[in-house]
Design a protein around this motif. Structure first.
Motif, PDB file in Angstrom:
ATOM      1  N   MET A   1       0.823  -1.178   0.000  1.00 16.90           N
ATOM      2  CA  MET A   1       0.000   0.000   0.000  1.00 16.90           C
ATOM      3  C   MET A   1       0.870   1.246   0.000  1.00 16.90           C
ATOM      4  SD  MET A   1      -1.581   2.418   2.403  1.00 16.90           S
ATOM      5  CE  MET A   1      -0.779   1.701   3.736  1.00 16.90           C
ATOM      6  N   ILE A   2       1.885   1.291   0.854  1.00 17.56           N
ATOM      7  CA  ILE A   2       2.752   2.464   0.885  1.00 17.56           C
ATOM      8  C   ILE A   2       3.498   2.617  -0.427  1.00 17.56           C
ATOM      9  CG2 ILE A   2       4.789   3.499   1.990  1.00 17.56           C
ATOM     10  CD1 ILE A   2       3.753   2.431   4.642  1.00 17.56           C
ATOM     11  N   VAL A   3       3.945   1.502  -0.990  1.00 18.78           N
ATOM     12  CA  VAL A   3       4.671   1.593  -2.257  1.00 18.78           C
ATOM     13  C   VAL A   3       3.781   2.181  -3.353  1.00 18.78           C
ATOM     14  CG1 VAL A   3       4.233  -0.775  -3.039  1.00 18.78           C
ATOM     15  CG2 VAL A   3       6.260   0.416  -3.810  1.00 18.78           C
ATOM     16  N   SER A   4       2.517   1.795  -3.402  1.00 21.35           N
ATOM     17  CA  SER A   4       1.599   2.324  -4.415  1.00 21.35           C
ATOM     18  C   SER A   4       1.411   3.827  -4.247  1.00 21.35           C
ATOM     19  CB  SER A   4       0.238   1.640  -4.327  1.00 21.35           C
ATOM     20  OG  SER A   4       0.362   0.274  -4.564  1.00 21.35           O
ATOM     21  N   LEU A   5       1.217   4.262  -3.017  1.00 19.23           N
ATOM     22  CA  LEU A   5       1.049   5.698  -2.759  1.00 19.23           C
ATOM     23  C   LEU A   5       2.332   6.462  -3.054  1.00 19.23           C
ATOM     24  CD1 LEU A   5      -1.005   5.564   0.538  1.00 19.23           C
ATOM     25  CD2 LEU A   5      -1.828   6.259  -1.710  1.00 19.23           C
ATOM     26  N   ARG A   6       3.461   5.876  -2.687  1.00 18.28           N
ATOM     27  CA  ARG A   6       4.749   6.527  -2.942  1.00 18.28           C
ATOM     28  C   ARG A   6       4.988   6.672  -4.435  1.00 18.28           C
ATOM     29  NH1 ARG A   6       9.409   4.617  -4.391  1.00 18.28           N
ATOM     30  NH2 ARG A   6       9.025   2.456  -3.816  1.00 18.28           N
ATOM     31  N   GLU A   7       4.745   5.618  -5.178  1.00 15.83           N
ATOM     32  CA  GLU A   7       4.928   5.673  -6.628  1.00 15.83           C
ATOM     33  C   GLU A   7       3.938   6.632  -7.269  1.00 15.83           C
ATOM     34  OE1 GLU A   7       4.737   1.551  -7.735  1.00 15.83           O
ATOM     35  OE2 GLU A   7       6.874   1.241  -7.306  1.00 15.83           O
ATOM     36  N   HIS A   8       2.712   6.648  -6.783  1.00 15.91           N
ATOM     37  CA  HIS A   8       1.700   7.575  -7.293  1.00 15.91           C
ATOM     38  C   HIS A   8       2.133   9.016  -7.063  1.00 15.91           C
ATOM     39  CE1 HIS A   8      -2.202   9.748  -7.361  1.00 15.91           C
ATOM     40  NE2 HIS A   8      -2.407   8.931  -8.382  1.00 15.91           N
ATOM     41  N   ALA A   9       2.800   9.270  -5.945  1.00 14.31           N
ATOM     42  CA  ALA A   9       3.293  10.610  -5.620  1.00 14.31           C
ATOM     43  C   ALA A   9       4.631  10.903  -6.297  1.00 14.31           C
ATOM     44  CB  ALA A   9       3.434  10.752  -4.107  1.00 14.31           C
ATOM     45  N   LYS A  10       5.149   9.914  -7.028  1.00 12.45           N
ATOM     46  CA  LYS A  10       6.424  10.041  -7.732  1.00 12.45           C
ATOM     47  C   LYS A  10       7.576  10.372  -6.773  1.00 12.45           C
ATOM     48  CE  LYS A  10       4.330  11.395 -12.153  1.00 12.45           C
ATOM     49  NZ  LYS A  10       3.520  10.274 -12.209  1.00 12.45           N
ATOM     50  N   LEU A  11       7.593   9.658  -5.641  1.00  8.64           N
ATOM     51  CA  LEU A  11       8.641   9.837  -4.642  1.00  8.64           C
ATOM     52  C   LEU A  11       9.522   8.595  -4.590  1.00  8.64           C
ATOM     53  CD1 LEU A  11       6.573  11.255  -1.630  1.00  8.64           C
ATOM     54  CD2 LEU A  11       8.025  12.544  -3.204  1.00  8.64           C
ATOM     55  N   SER A  12      10.805   8.791  -4.395  1.00 10.21           N
ATOM     56  CA  SER A  12      11.705   7.671  -4.146  1.00 10.21           C
ATOM     57  C   SER A  12      11.572   7.286  -2.674  1.00 10.21           C
ATOM     58  CB  SER A  12      13.152   8.083  -4.434  1.00 10.21           C
ATOM     59  OG  SER A  12      13.567   9.088  -3.517  1.00 10.21           O
ATOM     60  N   GLN A  13      12.079   6.115  -2.350  1.00  5.19           N
ATOM     61  CA  GLN A  13      12.093   5.716  -0.945  1.00  5.19           C
ATOM     62  C   GLN A  13      12.909   6.714  -0.130  1.00  5.19           C
ATOM     63  OE1 GLN A  13      13.624   1.688  -0.837  1.00  5.19           O
ATOM     64  NE2 GLN A  13      11.568   0.815  -1.080  1.00  5.19           N
ATOM     65  N   GLU A  14      14.013   7.186  -0.704  1.00  3.81           N
ATOM     66  CA  GLU A  14      14.870   8.135  -0.006  1.00  3.81           C
ATOM     67  C   GLU A  14      14.142   9.434   0.307  1.00  3.81           C
ATOM     68  OE1 GLU A  14      17.484   5.313  -2.213  1.00  3.81           O
ATOM     69  OE2 GLU A  14      15.749   6.486  -2.779  1.00  3.81           O
ATOM     70  N   LEU A  15      13.424   9.970  -0.679  1.00  2.69           N
ATOM     71  CA  LEU A  15      12.725  11.230  -0.468  1.00  2.69           C
ATOM     72  C   LEU A  15      11.570  11.071   0.512  1.00  2.69           C
ATOM     73  CD1 LEU A  15      12.596  14.193  -1.104  1.00  2.69           C
ATOM     74  CD2 LEU A  15      11.256  13.660  -3.134  1.00  2.69           C
ATOM     75  N   LEU A  16      10.826   9.990   0.410  1.00  4.73           N
ATOM     76  CA  LEU A  16       9.749   9.741   1.363  1.00  4.73           C
ATOM     77  C   LEU A  16      10.307   9.610   2.776  1.00  4.73           C
ATOM     78  CD1 LEU A  16       6.846   9.176   2.190  1.00  4.73           C
ATOM     79  CD2 LEU A  16       7.203   6.783   1.518  1.00  4.73           C
ATOM     80  N   ALA A  17      11.381   8.856   2.916  1.00  2.00           N
ATOM     81  CA  ALA A  17      12.000   8.684   4.232  1.00  2.00           C
ATOM     82  C   ALA A  17      12.451  10.022   4.801  1.00  2.00           C
ATOM     83  CB  ALA A  17      13.180   7.725   4.129  1.00  2.00           C
ATOM     84  N   GLU A  18      13.068  10.837   3.978  1.00  2.00           N
ATOM     85  CA  GLU A  18      13.528  12.149   4.427  1.00  2.00           C
ATOM     86  C   GLU A  18      12.356  13.008   4.888  1.00  2.00           C
ATOM     87  OE1 GLU A  18      15.379  16.041   2.281  1.00  2.00           O
ATOM     88  OE2 GLU A  18      16.380  14.133   1.841  1.00  2.00           O
ATOM     89  N   ARG A  19      11.307  13.042   4.087  1.00  2.00           N
ATOM     90  CA  ARG A  19      10.127  13.846   4.430  1.00  2.00           C
ATOM     91  C   ARG A  19       9.435  13.346   5.698  1.00  2.00           C
ATOM     92  NH1 ARG A  19       6.986  15.227  -1.239  1.00  2.00           N
ATOM     93  NH2 ARG A  19       8.675  16.438  -2.166  1.00  2.00           N
ATOM     94  N   ALA A  20       9.473  12.037   5.916  1.00  2.00           N
ATOM     95  CA  ALA A  20       8.797  11.454   7.074  1.00  2.00           C
ATOM     96  C   ALA A  20       9.702  11.393   8.307  1.00  2.00           C
ATOM     97  CB  ALA A  20       8.291  10.051   6.740  1.00  2.00           C
ATOM     98  N   GLY A  21      10.986  11.642   8.117  1.00  2.00           N
ATOM     99  CA  GLY A  21      11.906  11.606   9.240  1.00  2.00           C
ATOM    100  C   GLY A  21      12.259  10.201   9.702  1.00  2.00           C
ATOM    101  N   VAL A  22      12.293   9.279   8.742  1.00  2.00           N
ATOM    102  CA  VAL A  22      12.673   7.900   9.049  1.00  2.00           C
ATOM    103  C   VAL A  22      13.783   7.484   8.091  1.00  2.00           C
ATOM    104  CG1 VAL A  22      10.390   7.289   9.935  1.00  2.00           C
ATOM    105  CG2 VAL A  22      10.910   6.885   7.533  1.00  2.00           C
ATOM    106  N   HIS A  23      14.359   6.323   8.313  1.00  2.00           N
ATOM    107  CA  HIS A  23      15.440   5.827   7.458  1.00  2.00           C
ATOM    108  C   HIS A  23      14.856   5.162   6.215  1.00  2.00           C
ATOM    109  CE1 HIS A  23      19.120   3.739   6.285  1.00  2.00           C
ATOM    110  NE2 HIS A  23      19.737   4.638   7.030  1.00  2.00           N
ATOM    111  N   ARG A  24      15.578   5.243   5.107  1.00  2.00           N
ATOM    112  CA  ARG A  24      15.123   4.648   3.855  1.00  2.00           C
ATOM    113  C   ARG A  24      14.904   3.141   3.990  1.00  2.00           C
ATOM    114  NH1 ARG A  24      16.097   1.140   0.449  1.00  2.00           N
ATOM    115  NH2 ARG A  24      18.186   0.802   1.230  1.00  2.00           N
ATOM    116  N   THR A  25      15.767   2.473   4.736  1.00  2.00           N
ATOM    117  CA  THR A  25      15.592   1.024   4.884  1.00  2.00           C
ATOM    118  C   THR A  25      14.306   0.691   5.632  1.00  2.00           C
ATOM    119  OG1 THR A  25      16.981   0.967   6.868  1.00  2.00           O
ATOM    120  CG2 THR A  25      18.053   0.501   4.752  1.00  2.00           C
ATOM    121  N   TYR A  26      13.864   1.594   6.510  1.00  2.00           N
ATOM    122  CA  TYR A  26      12.604   1.380   7.227  1.00  2.00           C
ATOM    123  C   TYR A  26      11.432   1.454   6.245  1.00  2.00           C
ATOM    124  CZ  TYR A  26       8.957   1.777  10.753  1.00  2.00           C
ATOM    125  OH  TYR A  26       7.843   1.572  11.508  1.00  2.00           O
TER     126      TYR A  26
END
Length: 67
Positions: A1-26
């Protein structure tokens, strides 16, 4: 579910992690269902994706048609 929303928002895992304040591996672990977020983390990720946490919960319940 998160991957679908992230891809829909055209965000990389790195950018989403940065915006959310968590690590990319998380983010990767969440997307692969290896981890479950706390309510606080879910709220941060939802905000980073441009949604409310309640909307993410609705989507988790199976209402994927309204991305």
């Amino acid at each position: 579910m998160i991957v679908s929303l992230r891809e829909h928002a055209k965000l990389s895992q790195e950018l989403l992690a940065e915006r959310a304040g968590v690590h990319r591996t998380y983010i990767s672990q969440l997307e692969r269902n290896l981890k479950s977020p706390t309510v606080e983390t879910l709220t941060k990720i939802a905000f980073a994706l441009g949604h409310k946490a309640s909307r993410l919960l609705q989507l988790m319940e199976g209402d994927f048609d309204e991305l």
